[in-house]
Enzyme design. Structure first.
Site, mmCIF file in Angstrom:
data_model
loop_
_atom_site.group_PDB
_atom_site.id
_atom_site.type_symbol
_atom_site.label_atom_id
_atom_site.label_comp_id
_atom_site.label_asym_id
_atom_site.label_seq_id
_atom_site.Cartn_x
_atom_site.Cartn_y
_atom_site.Cartn_z
ATOM 1 C CD GLU A 1 -3.191 0.410 2.108
ATOM 2 O OE1 GLU A 1 -3.695 -0.873 2.492
ATOM 3 O OE2 GLU A 1 -3.456 1.353 3.031
ATOM 4 C CE LYS B 1 -10.631 2.927 3.760
ATOM 5 N NZ LYS B 1 -9.874 3.748 5.011
ATOM 6 C CG HIS C 1 7.641 -29.294 1.852
ATOM 7 N ND1 HIS C 1 8.245 -30.440 1.410
ATOM 8 C CD2 HIS C 1 8.377 -28.775 3.024
ATOM 9 C CE1 HIS C 1 9.420 -30.575 2.385
ATOM 10 N NE2 HIS C 1 9.408 -29.519 3.277
HETATM 11 O O1 PA5 Z 1 -3.012 1.908 5.786
HETATM 12 C C1 PA5 Z 1 -4.058 2.514 5.694
HETATM 13 O O2 PA5 Z 1 -4.278 3.666 5.755
HETATM 14 C C2 PA5 Z 1 -5.461 1.615 5.469
HETATM 15 O O3 PA5 Z 1 -5.053 0.436 5.375
HETATM 16 C C3 PA5 Z 1 -6.173 1.576 6.765
HETATM 17 O O4 PA5 Z 1 -5.711 1.266 7.944
HETATM 18 C C4 PA5 Z 1 -7.551 1.236 6.370
HETATM 19 O O5 PA5 Z 1 -8.312 1.279 5.327
HETATM 20 C C5 PA5 Z 1 -8.597 1.343 7.751
HETATM 21 O O6 PA5 Z 1 -8.823 2.623 7.694
HETATM 22 P P1 PA5 Z 1 -9.391 3.206 9.078
HETATM 23 O O7 PA5 Z 1 -8.405 2.847 10.243
HETATM 24 O O8 PA5 Z 1 -9.681 4.715 8.753
HETATM 25 O O9 PA5 Z 1 -10.516 2.375 9.224
#
Ligand code: PA5
Length: 464
Positions: A291, A433, A320
């Site tokens: 990410e 989202k 394996h």
């Molecule tokens: O790293 C990130 O920003 C995302 O993976 C968030 O952690 C995830 O989308 C959850 O978001 P939030 O903590 O706002 O609910």
């Protein structure tokens, strides 16, 4: 923690594949500029996770809160997703005994059981709620934005379940939110209903937040030493200040993985701990690396469609399953092993009538076998010309896990500079989202357009 990286270089591989030593010199020359860019960006308020080594007040506050809560409840239910769940899963499996929830109260030293719900799969939610006694549960709802659909939906289901069992007033005492200190729907709800709320520092992004109250509160509730976690993180942070690449493990690791990708096309980065207890750590790393670095544009807004693909594996099990591909498939991977030097002692016993083929095993321990397999796999990969590196931890404890987590966060921050991308945004996730909100009819999101799949067939297939 030690990083062994010799097998990234062709002179330690088959002489044909891998980085050349001259390329390491190039990286060494470039690194002061990388550090300088991180410093500049830190001054502008980016790289907020660098502040997490210095959290004395936060740690004291959380320990006090956890001590108060700990007496009254015997189950902690965490609701969250992505960066708000994976870090705590990592801490649980790395730092508590396996099958924690199945242990007796005595074996758990009277710390609560814990369930982390990180999905909106109705079967998992119904299953969890059927196993937990609402009178004895403490629910920690974690969302930095406070508005993520999955977490909001989980909260509404769990809140109705609590209200029904306990009544709305008592339900409030079973809840704590961990969210942005000033904004977002969870923060508003907390203020309106008098629900306890802890702060996610605004300058720390979700996937970098395990060492904030996001991970620290649930960790403290189940008896993990959060002070030592932070001490370990501080060690990694101190080392990451050094401009000399060879003395900066996180910088060096980021440089080698980036060079393998950019210069040699090795854009698949496998993380393979030789420990079941680090399986969730590999999943956490996958989110962090993917990410943060998978971006369509660089820092100047130019399209680059860059980013390595992280792959989780666990040794020895995946020897394996996936290792055949790592050994003989395309030269597009770097494998990073994580090994733990001090592991539980289980001696392999002998027995009467032992077949000759098994005779080499008794006298060794299971841990010796595990670590010998890691060494053998690393050496075999090298013989096949495959780049690999090894991170060795002396043992799995709060200090080393805090250091390992911060090491990877720092490496990700440096990698953002090597790749030329912003490692702290996630526009692709945000788009998903928004389209979810549109699909679920949230007011204000209809302009995102339709998300319905066009299932019409081309005319030449329609009659078939
Ligand atoms: O790293 C990130 O920003 C995302 O993976 C968030 O952690 C995830 O989308 C959850 O978001 P939030 O903590 O706002 O609910």
């Amino acid at each position: 923690m030690k990083l062994s990286y010799g097998r990234m270089f062709s002179d330690k591989l088959d002489g044909q594949h891998g980085l050349a030593r001259a390329q390491l010199n190039d990286l060494i020359q470039r690194f002061p500029a990388v550090i300088a860019e991180v410093d500049t960006r830190r001054q502008r308020g980016e790289y907020g996770f660098y502040g997490l080594g210095d959290q004395g007040d936060v740690v004291r506050g959380i320990k006090k809160f956890a001590d108060g809560v700990g007496q009254a409840y015997d189950h902690v239910l965490v609701l969250g997703i992505g960066g708000s769940a994976l870090g705590m899963k990592t801490l649980l499996s790395a730092l508590r005994p396996p099958a924690w929830n199945e242990l007796s109260d005595e074996a758990r030293e009277y710390f609560p059981r814990i369930t982390i719900l990180e999905n909106v799969d109705p079967t998992s939610i119904a299953g969890a709620l059927s196993r937990i006694d609402p009178r004895r549960v403490f629910v920690n709802v974690i969302s930095k934005s406070g508005g993520t659909a999955e977490t909001a939906a989980q909260y509404l289901v769990v809140r109705a379940w609590l209200d029904q069992a306990l009544g709305p007033d008592a339900a409030v005492r079973h809840l704590a939110f961990t969210t942005d200190p000033a904004k977002g729907p969870l923060r508003e709800l907390a203020a309106r209903e008098g629900i306890a709320a802890l702060d996610v520092p605004p300058e720390v992004g979700g996937r970098f937040s395990v060492l904030t109250p996001v991970g620290l509160l649930p960790a403290a509730l189940i008896g993990i030493d959060i002070e030592r976690l932070i001490q370990g993180a501080r060690k990694a942070l101190d080392e990451a200040q050094r401009p000399d690449l060879l003395n900066n493990p996180a910088g060096l690791y980021s440089a080698l993985l980036w060079a393998a990708d950019a210069w040699l096309g090795a854009r698949i980065h496998v993380l393979m701990p030789y420990s079941d207890r680090l399986r969730d750590f590999a999943a956490w790393f996958v989110q962090l690396w993917a990410e943060s670095l998978g971006k369509r544009s660089d820092r100047r807004g130019q399209p680059i469609f860059a980013g390595p693909t992280p792959v989780p594996a666990v040794g020895a099990t995946d020897q394996h399953t996936q290792v055949q591909l790592f050994m003989e498939g395309p030269f597009d991977k770097v494998v990073t092993f994580v090994r733990v030097e001090e592991v539980d002692e289980i001696k392999i016993p002998t027995r009467p009538g032992l077949p000759d083929d098994f005779a080499y095993l008794p006298g060794h321990t299971i841990g010796e076998l595990l670590n010998a397999e890691q060494e053998a796999t690393s050496a075999a990969l090298a013989r096949m010309g495959r780049m690999n590196a090894t991170i060795s931890l002396p043992r799995l404890d709060a200090g080393s896990v805090g250091e390992l987590i911060m090491f990877m966060q720092l490496a990700t921050g440096f990698a953002g500079v090597w790749y030329g991308v912003n490692p702290f945004d996630q526009p692709g996730v945000e788009l998903g989202k928004r389209l979810t909100f549109a699909a679920m009819g949230r007011p204000g999101y209809s302009r995102e357009g339709s998300v319905t799949l066009d299932q019409s067939l081309p005319s030449d297939l329609a009659g078939a």
